[in-house]
Design an enzyme around this catalytic site. Structure first.
Site, PDB file in Angstrom:
ATOM      1  N   GLU A 159       0.857  -1.189   0.000  1.00 54.18           N
ATOM      2  CA  GLU A 159       0.000   0.000   0.000  1.00 54.18           C
ATOM      3  C   GLU A 159       0.893   1.238   0.000  1.00 54.18           C
ATOM      4  O   GLU A 159       1.808   1.357   0.813  1.00 54.18           O
ATOM      5  CB  GLU A 159      -0.910  -0.019   1.242  1.00 54.18           C
ATOM      6  CG  GLU A 159      -1.789   1.209   1.329  1.00 54.18           C
ATOM      7  CD  GLU A 159      -3.111   0.963   2.049  1.00 54.18           C
ATOM      8  OE1 GLU A 159      -3.538  -0.193   2.177  1.00 54.18           O
ATOM      9  OE2 GLU A 159      -3.708   1.961   2.489  1.00 54.18           O
ATOM     10  N   ARG A 160       0.614   2.132  -0.937  1.00 53.22           N
ATOM     11  CA  ARG A 160       1.421   3.353  -1.096  1.00 53.22           C
ATOM     12  C   ARG A 160       2.898   3.020  -1.314  1.00 53.22           C
ATOM     13  O   ARG A 160       3.779   3.754  -0.841  1.00 53.22           O
ATOM     14  CB  ARG A 160       1.279   4.282   0.118  1.00 53.22           C
ATOM     15  CG  ARG A 160      -0.129   4.534   0.562  1.00 53.22           C
ATOM     16  CD  ARG A 160      -1.006   5.049  -0.541  1.00 53.22           C
ATOM     17  NE  ARG A 160      -2.388   5.236  -0.095  1.00 53.22           N
ATOM     18  CZ  ARG A 160      -3.379   5.549  -0.914  1.00 53.22           C
ATOM     19  NH1 ARG A 160      -3.159   5.712  -2.207  1.00 53.22           N
ATOM     20  NH2 ARG A 160      -4.589   5.715  -0.446  1.00 53.22           N
TER      21      ARG A 160
ATOM     22  N   LYS B 165      -4.405  -0.120  13.899  1.00 56.82           N
ATOM     23  CA  LYS B 165      -5.207   0.975  13.336  1.00 56.82           C
ATOM     24  C   LYS B 165      -6.660   0.585  13.605  1.00 56.82           C
ATOM     25  O   LYS B 165      -7.138  -0.419  13.075  1.00 56.82           O
ATOM     26  CB  LYS B 165      -4.937   1.075  11.843  1.00 56.82           C
ATOM     27  CG  LYS B 165      -5.864   2.018  11.091  1.00 56.82           C
ATOM     28  CD  LYS B 165      -5.424   2.153   9.624  1.00 56.82           C
ATOM     29  CE  LYS B 165      -6.353   3.064   8.835  1.00 56.82           C
ATOM     30  NZ  LYS B 165      -5.900   3.257   7.439  1.00 56.82           N
TER      31      LYS B 165
ATOM     32  N   GLU C  47     -10.880   4.774   8.747  1.00 62.28           N
ATOM     33  CA  GLU C  47     -10.941   4.376   7.339  1.00 62.28           C
ATOM     34  C   GLU C  47     -11.439   2.941   7.196  1.00 62.28           C
ATOM     35  O   GLU C  47     -10.789   2.097   6.587  1.00 62.28           O
ATOM     36  CB  GLU C  47      -9.575   4.578   6.679  1.00 62.28           C
ATOM     37  CG  GLU C  47      -9.135   6.036   6.736  1.00 62.28           C
ATOM     38  CD  GLU C  47      -7.807   6.317   6.039  1.00 62.28           C
ATOM     39  OE1 GLU C  47      -6.983   5.411   5.932  1.00 62.28           O
ATOM     40  OE2 GLU C  47      -7.614   7.475   5.620  1.00 62.28           O
TER      41      GLU C  47
ATOM     42  N   ARG D  60      -2.450   3.554  16.944  1.00 58.28           N
ATOM     43  CA  ARG D  60      -2.376   4.748  16.089  1.00 58.28           C
ATOM     44  C   ARG D  60      -3.466   5.771  16.416  1.00 58.28           C
ATOM     45  O   ARG D  60      -4.602   5.406  16.723  1.00 58.28           O
ATOM     46  CB  ARG D  60      -2.462   4.355  14.620  1.00 58.28           C
ATOM     47  CG  ARG D  60      -1.268   3.531  14.197  1.00 58.28           C
ATOM     48  CD  ARG D  60      -1.366   3.104  12.759  1.00 58.28           C
ATOM     49  NE  ARG D  60      -0.838   4.064  11.823  1.00 58.28           N
ATOM     50  CZ  ARG D  60      -1.471   4.468  10.733  1.00 58.28           C
ATOM     51  NH1 ARG D  60      -2.701   4.060  10.467  1.00 58.28           N
ATOM     52  NH2 ARG D  60      -0.913   5.308   9.900  1.00 58.28           N
TER      53      ARG D  60
ATOM     54  N   ASP E 165      -2.726  14.391   7.040  1.00 61.23           N
ATOM     55  CA  ASP E 165      -2.226  13.121   6.523  1.00 61.23           C
ATOM     56  C   ASP E 165      -1.034  13.323   5.597  1.00 61.23           C
ATOM     57  O   ASP E 165      -1.178  13.257   4.379  1.00 61.23           O
ATOM     58  CB  ASP E 165      -3.374  12.418   5.772  1.00 61.23           C
ATOM     59  CG  ASP E 165      -3.035  10.987   5.414  1.00 61.23           C
ATOM     60  OD1 ASP E 165      -2.001  10.490   5.886  1.00 61.23           O
ATOM     61  OD2 ASP E 165      -3.814  10.378   4.656  1.00 61.23           O
TER      62      ASP E 165
ATOM     63  N   GLU F 135       4.903   9.530  14.120  1.00 66.13           N
ATOM     64  CA  GLU F 135       4.836   8.753  12.877  1.00 66.13           C
ATOM     65  C   GLU F 135       5.139   9.648  11.677  1.00 66.13           C
ATOM     66  O   GLU F 135       4.471  10.659  11.449  1.00 66.13           O
ATOM     67  CB  GLU F 135       3.446   8.121  12.706  1.00 66.13           C
ATOM     68  CG  GLU F 135       3.306   7.337  11.403  1.00 66.13           C
ATOM     69  CD  GLU F 135       1.952   6.632  11.230  1.00 66.13           C
ATOM     70  OE1 GLU F 135       1.285   6.331  12.243  1.00 66.13           O
ATOM     71  OE2 GLU F 135       1.563   6.390  10.074  1.00 66.13           O
TER      72      GLU F 135
ATOM     73  N   GLU G 261       3.961   9.224  -0.601  1.00 68.43           N
ATOM     74  CA  GLU G 261       2.581   9.188  -1.091  1.00 68.43           C
ATOM     75  C   GLU G 261       2.128  10.535  -1.673  1.00 68.43           C
ATOM     76  O   GLU G 261       1.623  10.599  -2.794  1.00 68.43           O
ATOM     77  CB  GLU G 261       1.658   8.770   0.060  1.00 68.43           C
ATOM     78  CG  GLU G 261       0.199   8.793  -0.321  1.00 68.43           C
ATOM     79  CD  GLU G 261      -0.725   8.309   0.783  1.00 68.43           C
ATOM     80  OE1 GLU G 261      -0.228   7.982   1.881  1.00 68.43           O
ATOM     81  OE2 GLU G 261      -1.938   8.269   0.550  1.00 68.43           O
TER      82      GLU G 261
ATOM     83  N   GLU H 126       7.154  21.693  -3.232  1.00 73.73           N
ATOM     84  CA  GLU H 126       6.074  22.513  -2.656  1.00 73.73           C
ATOM     85  C   GLU H 126       5.720  23.666  -3.592  1.00 73.73           C
ATOM     86  O   GLU H 126       4.551  24.016  -3.746  1.00 73.73           O
ATOM     87  CB  GLU H 126       6.507  23.057  -1.290  1.00 73.73           C
ATOM     88  CG  GLU H 126       5.415  23.840  -0.582  1.00 73.73           C
ATOM     89  CD  GLU H 126       5.829  24.254   0.823  1.00 73.73           C
ATOM     90  OE1 GLU H 126       7.044  24.424   1.066  1.00 73.73           O
ATOM     91  OE2 GLU H 126       4.942  24.405   1.685  1.00 73.73           O
TER      92      GLU H 126
HETATM   93  C1  BDP Z   1      -3.160   7.458   4.255  1.00 69.47           C
HETATM   94  C2  BDP Z   1      -3.050   6.466   3.145  1.00 69.47           C
HETATM   95  C3  BDP Z   1      -3.731   5.183   3.430  1.00 69.47           C
HETATM   96  C4  BDP Z   1      -3.325   4.668   4.792  1.00 69.47           C
HETATM   97  C5  BDP Z   1      -3.620   5.714   5.831  1.00 69.47           C
HETATM   98  C6  BDP Z   1      -3.108   5.346   7.210  1.00 69.47           C
HETATM   99  O1  BDP Z   1      -3.608   7.060   1.987  1.00 69.47           O
HETATM  100  O2  BDP Z   1      -3.383   4.280   2.417  1.00 69.47           O
HETATM  101  O3  BDP Z   1      -3.989   3.496   5.098  1.00 69.47           O
HETATM  102  O4  BDP Z   1      -2.960   6.902   5.503  1.00 69.47           O
HETATM  103  O5  BDP Z   1      -2.127   5.932   7.630  1.00 69.47           O
HETATM  104  O6  BDP Z   1      -2.111   8.371   4.077  1.00 69.47           O
HETATM  105  O7  BDP Z   1      -3.676   4.494   7.873  1.00 69.47           O
END
Ligand code: BDP
Length: 672
Positions: A152-153, A275, A279, A312, A358, A380, A386, A504
């Site tokens: 992921e990412r 987590k 989400e 988290r 984020d 973190e 990303e 940036e």
């Molecule tokens: C976001 C990402 C996602 C992660 C989430 C996380 O887009 O894929 O699952 O953070 O940190 O930045 O849990």
């Protein structure tokens, strides 16, 4: 390496003498790394073993040894703690030696890597006197690797850990990776995605634990502890239960059994990373419980074995549209966790993202740092790029992280930095540290963009010594990777150091964030997230742009900081330009501290950013022939893609704001 320097080093490194009270695998690795590293740098293998009584040598020690007498005293060794070391030149005339001494074998291992770094960066060994120990206890990497082999990412190939639902059987890459982690001083790794997908990630089951244990063995050999991300709903998934309620005795029994099983396989297992309620991940909210209930339940299961829960704080309601401005995603972590301060077990650590949103290119530090006094915490960071160009664009993140680490929360007056809050120093917390999401995959060069290696390297160096400057880290990494040709060193160092500002410049302006394509987050899309439910808005209209997060008229987010910080962000006058649109909604004609209007700033930085990338391509071309062809070509092609893409960013952003505002560019440049 310069032949003269190589000759000098060779005279020191003819033999490695190892001293320890008991044989230790870590010390054996330290010796192996010294032999291999010195051998490959000097083209001559040092002799391992032997005594310090003949000529110059390198003396590698764990714990006290008669050979350290008069060189490193017992009290000094002890003060190094679990992971520190001394590098010191000593000995009688004619028989000098370099001592690499740790109080423990782990300290000696880190000392050995430091010694190799000295050779790689061309340092003089004649009068060494270096004493180091890490600032952060937990120096962790989070892998967002899925068991199907995807990451992921991830922007550097596939997972080095998994393929088709299983842990890979050829573990050479994992072994190399463990070495790499130790070489930059990291000591903890979570090997699976925090989004623990129900059907496939069953690493805590008896079926897969033997292969997890084999991976833990590889990391242990380099002083790295293994952690696993777990799904809060595991009791339902694997336990045959109908609930995951943290207060349910059956659920507690499930976790106690899982913990016992994990520790049967991996006696030094680090703990669980979680987590929850975020989400679409399950969590204690489903059962009307809070996050202290959830975390403490897992903490209880791990406690008998010395394990910890890394929980988290990235918790927010991703289906809540807050256009009514009564809620604000930036507020969410603080609103959830601040009321729970002091309620977490002492083997729980809260993992807090650097900013309240984020991992955007620019965010203020999270107000939870300095806001939690009675709770262990870990910062973190995101090494994987990303939102910062996905390892196609160059973006050296150390300057960004340094700003976060140095951010003064004023929680205990001036000097209460995020760095001190995270390490536990600020409130005397027993546990603390820094974690970061990995940027590596199975690409041959690990990180896709070769220069993105500097972010991983720099992360390790920075969490060991947060006071290192971005310049020092960029310089070190460049020399270690490319050697000492002054043109190469100065060019790459400059490219790295400028790259965050450049990125940036042509992306989201003035802290507003989020102007990316939804989902994959690569490339510009100004309104991509503007009308969705994710809580990530910029509120641009024909009059102005920005999010009013003030107490006076906005979401009240600024009130989450301590007074001194809160008032700086609350007032438009004192709010720093680079975060203006994060905190305030202003007209396009608002004049920044730089003297430019917001709209002109947007135009100027976007033209400038795209030009700066063209210059990056040019300066890189200047290195042709000075570095090997493969690495030259691979970086060049990424920079060329960045240059094309930066122009797309420039055009999308500039034309959007031209149309929204109706205000022309003062310089009359063409805006598409
Ligand atoms: C976001 C990402 C996602 C992660 C989430 C996380 O887009 O894929 O699952 O953070 O940190 O930045 O849990």
């Amino acid at each position: 390496m310069d032949p003269e320097i190589a000759e000098k080093y060779a005279s020191w490194c003819r033999s490695i003498v190892v001293e320890a009270s008991a044989p230790s695998p870590l010390l054996a690795k330290a010796c192996e790394e010294l032999v291999g590293g010195i051998g490959s740098m000097l083209g001559r293998m040092p002799l391992a073993g032997g005594t310090a009584d003949h000529g110059r040598c390198v003396l590698l020690c764990a714990g006290n040894s008669s050979k350290l007498h008069g060189v490193v005293e017992a009290a000094e060794l002890e003060a190094l703690g679990e992971e520190g070391y001394v590098l010191r030149t000593a000995g009688e005339p004619g028989r000098p030696f370099v001592a690499i001494a740790g109080h423990t074998d782990r300290g000696a291992l880190y000392g050995a890597f430091h010694f190799l770094r000295l050779l790689q960066t061309g340092q003089n060994l004649n009068e060494l006197n270096i004493i180091e120990k890490p600032a952060a206890k937990l120096r962790m990497i989070n892998h967002w690797d899925n068991m199907d082999g995807s990451v992921e990412r991830g922007y550097a190939g596939r997972s080095i850990f998994y393929r088709d639902g299983k842990i890979v059987t050829d573990r050479k890459r994992i072994h190399d990776y463990a070495r790499m982690m130790a070489a930059v001083g990291l000591n903890a790794i979570a090997i699976n995605n925090v989004n623990v997908h129900e059907t496939e990630t069953n690493l805590i089951t008896s079926e897969l634990l033997p292969s997890v244990a084999a991976v833990a063995d590889i990391f242990r050999a380099y002083g790295v502890r293994l952690y696993l991300s777990v799904n809060f709903a595991s009791p339902i998934q694997y336990g045959g239960l109908t609930t995951a309620d943290p207060l349910d005795p059956e659920v507690r029994r499930f976790w106690a059994e899982r913990a016992a099983d994990v520790y049967r396989h991996i006696p030094d297992f680090g703990g669980f990373l979680v987590k929850a309620d975020s989400e679409f991940r399950p969590g204690p909210f489903t059962y009307g419980r809070d996050h202290a209930d959830g975390a403490n339940m897992l903490a209880e299961a791990l406690r008998p074995y010395g394990g910890i829960v890394v929980w988290r704080c990235f918790v927010y309601d991703c289906l809540q549209d807050w256009r009514d401005r009564k809620t604000d995603r930036a507020r969410a972590a603080f609103d959830h966790f601040r009321p729970l301060d002091g309620k977490f077990a002492d083997n729980v650590i809260l993992q807090i993202k650097n900013g309240p949103m984020d991992f955007q290119v620019r965010e203020p530090a999270s107000p939870l740092f300095g806001g939690l006094r009675h709770t262990n915490q870990v910062l973190e960071l995101q090494i994987t790029q990303e939102y910062t160009g996905q390892q196609k664009h160059l973006c050296f993140l150390i300057p960004q992280w340094k700003e976060i680490l140095d951010f003064d929360t004023y929680a205990r007056g001036e000097g209460s930095t995020v760095s001190k809050a995270a390490t536990g120093e600020l409130f005397g917390r027993p546990l603390g540290g820094i974690a970061a999401v990995s940027n590596i995959g199975d690409d041959a060069n690990w990180t896709g963009h070769l220069l993105a290696q500097a972010n991983y390297y720099g992360y390790g160096r920075l969490v060991w010594r947060p006071e290192l400057t971005a310049e020092q880290i960029a310089d070190e990494w460049t020399r270690i990777t490319f050697g000492h040709d002054p043109a190469v060193v100065s060019t790459i160092r400059r490219m790295l150091l400028d790259s965050w500002t450049i990125y940036e410049n042509y992306t989201s302006p003035l802290g507003v964030g989020w102007m990316v394509n939804p989902g994959h987050h690569y490339g510009p899309n100004v309104d991509g997230y503007e009308y969705s439910k994710w809580g990530t808005y910029h509120y641009a209209d024909c009059h102005g742009i920005g999010v009013d997060r003030t107490v006076k008229s906005g979401t009240g987010y600024t009130g989450q900081y301590h007074d001194k910080v809160a008032s700086r962000f609350e007032s438009i006058e004192s709010c720093p330009d680079e975060l203006l649109l994060f905190f305030h909604h202003v007209p396009y004609t608002h004049v920044l501290k730089s003297g430019k209007t917001v709209i002109q700033h947007i135009y100027d930085t976007h033209f400038e950013g795209a030009e700066q990338v063209d210059k990056l391509v040019d300066v890189w071309r200047g290195l042709e022939g000075r570095i090997d062809g493969d690495r030259y070509a691979s970086v060049l092609s990424r920079l060329q893609e960045q240059s094309k893409h930066a122009k797309e960013w420039r055009d999308v952003i500039n034309s959007y704001f031209l149309r929204k505002s109706g205000i022309a560019d003062e310089q009359g440049r063409t805006i598409y």
